[in-house]
Scaffold this motif. Structure first.
Motif, short mmCIF file in Angstrom:
data_model
loop_
_atom_site.label_atom_id
_atom_site.label_comp_id
_atom_site.label_asym_id
_atom_site.label_seq_id
_atom_site.Cartn_x
_atom_site.Cartn_y
_atom_site.Cartn_z
N GLY A 157 65.93 11.02 -28.07
CA GLY A 157 66.65 12.17 -28.49
C GLY A 157 67.56 12.58 -27.30
O GLY A 157 67.76 11.72 -26.39
N HIS A 158 68.42 13.70 -27.42
CA HIS A 158 69.43 14.06 -26.64
C HIS A 158 69.03 15.65 -26.34
O HIS A 158 68.67 16.36 -27.11
N ALA A 159 69.56 16.16 -25.06
CA ALA A 159 69.17 17.50 -24.74
C ALA A 159 70.40 17.95 -23.65
O ALA A 159 71.09 17.10 -23.13
N GLU A 160 70.82 19.06 -23.70
CA GLU A 160 72.00 19.75 -22.85
C GLU A 160 71.47 21.17 -22.81
O GLU A 160 70.96 21.83 -23.52
N ILE A 161 71.95 21.81 -21.64
CA ILE A 161 72.06 23.06 -21.36
C ILE A 161 73.40 23.27 -20.77
O ILE A 161 73.74 22.67 -19.74
N LYS A 162 74.11 24.31 -21.15
CA LYS A 162 75.55 24.29 -20.81
C LYS A 162 76.22 25.90 -20.94
O LYS A 162 75.85 26.47 -22.01
N PRO A 163 77.22 26.31 -20.15
CA PRO A 163 77.84 27.53 -20.65
C PRO A 163 78.67 27.43 -21.55
O PRO A 163 79.44 26.45 -21.75
N THR A 164 78.68 28.50 -22.52
CA THR A 164 79.74 28.19 -23.58
C THR A 164 80.04 29.83 -23.85
O THR A 164 79.50 30.57 -23.57
N ALA A 178 68.28 17.28 -29.79
CA ALA A 178 68.30 16.70 -31.08
C ALA A 178 67.21 15.28 -30.83
O ALA A 178 67.22 14.86 -29.62
N LEU A 179 66.39 15.11 -31.99
CA LEU A 179 65.56 14.28 -31.82
C LEU A 179 65.67 13.11 -33.26
O LEU A 179 66.11 13.45 -34.04
N ALA A 180 65.33 12.19 -32.77
CA ALA A 180 65.49 11.05 -33.66
C ALA A 180 64.40 11.42 -35.21
O ALA A 180 63.42 11.73 -34.60
#
Length: 177
Positions: free
Chosen positions: A76-83, A94-96
């Protein structure tokens, strides 16, 4: 610098260049990418996105982006970001499909939220989810996110904005090392 996080079954760590093929495969899987950003992109665009993680995000320490691994494999993929869309920090995960249905999504989302509260000192964390993505909406509801508003997109679709506020009992389970 993006820290390494551990949960019971997952390792979240910064990407390495050798992850490119697995990253592209994850984002090229339409079962995953239909819910990411503007939806499926070309392979070239996904490779360019992977490159920007190193040349822009990591190089400028803009926000935290992780490769999500289980038993040494990228799942998978992960983020935490200001938007600006939410006026604060947003979690993205997101996970496969091979990792679906086993509680890993909940484990992953909780880890990112805990990092936001505990390491980044945030008092609120947000998520934006396409209205038809019922699995993600249910997952976020189960872990304390509340629907706060809808965004009508240019293509006529609806994106739900959800928020979780830090409480005195917010779990501090994953650890940064």
């Amino acid at each position: 610098m993006t820290p390494t996080l551990r949960t019971e079954r997952l390792l979240l760590e910064p990407y390495v260049p050798e992850d490119e093929e697995d990253f592209v495969a994850l984002f090229q899987d339409t079962r995953v990418s239909q819910w990411m950003g503007d939806g499926p992109a070309s392979e070239a665009a996904d490779r360019a996105l992977f490159g920007r993680i190193f040349t822009n995000v990591y190089a400028r320490d803009l926000f935290d982006v992780w490769a999500v691994r289980r038993d040494g494999l990228l799942v998978g993929h992960a983020e935490i970001k200001p938007t600006d869309v939410v006026g604060g920090h947003e979690i993205i995960y997101a996970l496969a499909p091979t990792a679906w249905g086993s509680g890993l999504g909940t484990e992953l989302a909780e880890a990112i939220v805990a990092h936001g509260f505990d390491s980044l000192g945030l008092t609120t964390v947000h998520a934006t989810v396409a209205a038809p993505n019922e699995s993600s909406l249910m997952l976020l509801d189960r872990i304390g996110f509340e629907h706060v508003r809808d965004i009508e997109e240019d293509d006529g679709s609806t994106t739900r904005v959800l928020t979780r506020r830090r409480t005195a009992t917010t779990d501090k389970s994953p650890s940064a090392r």
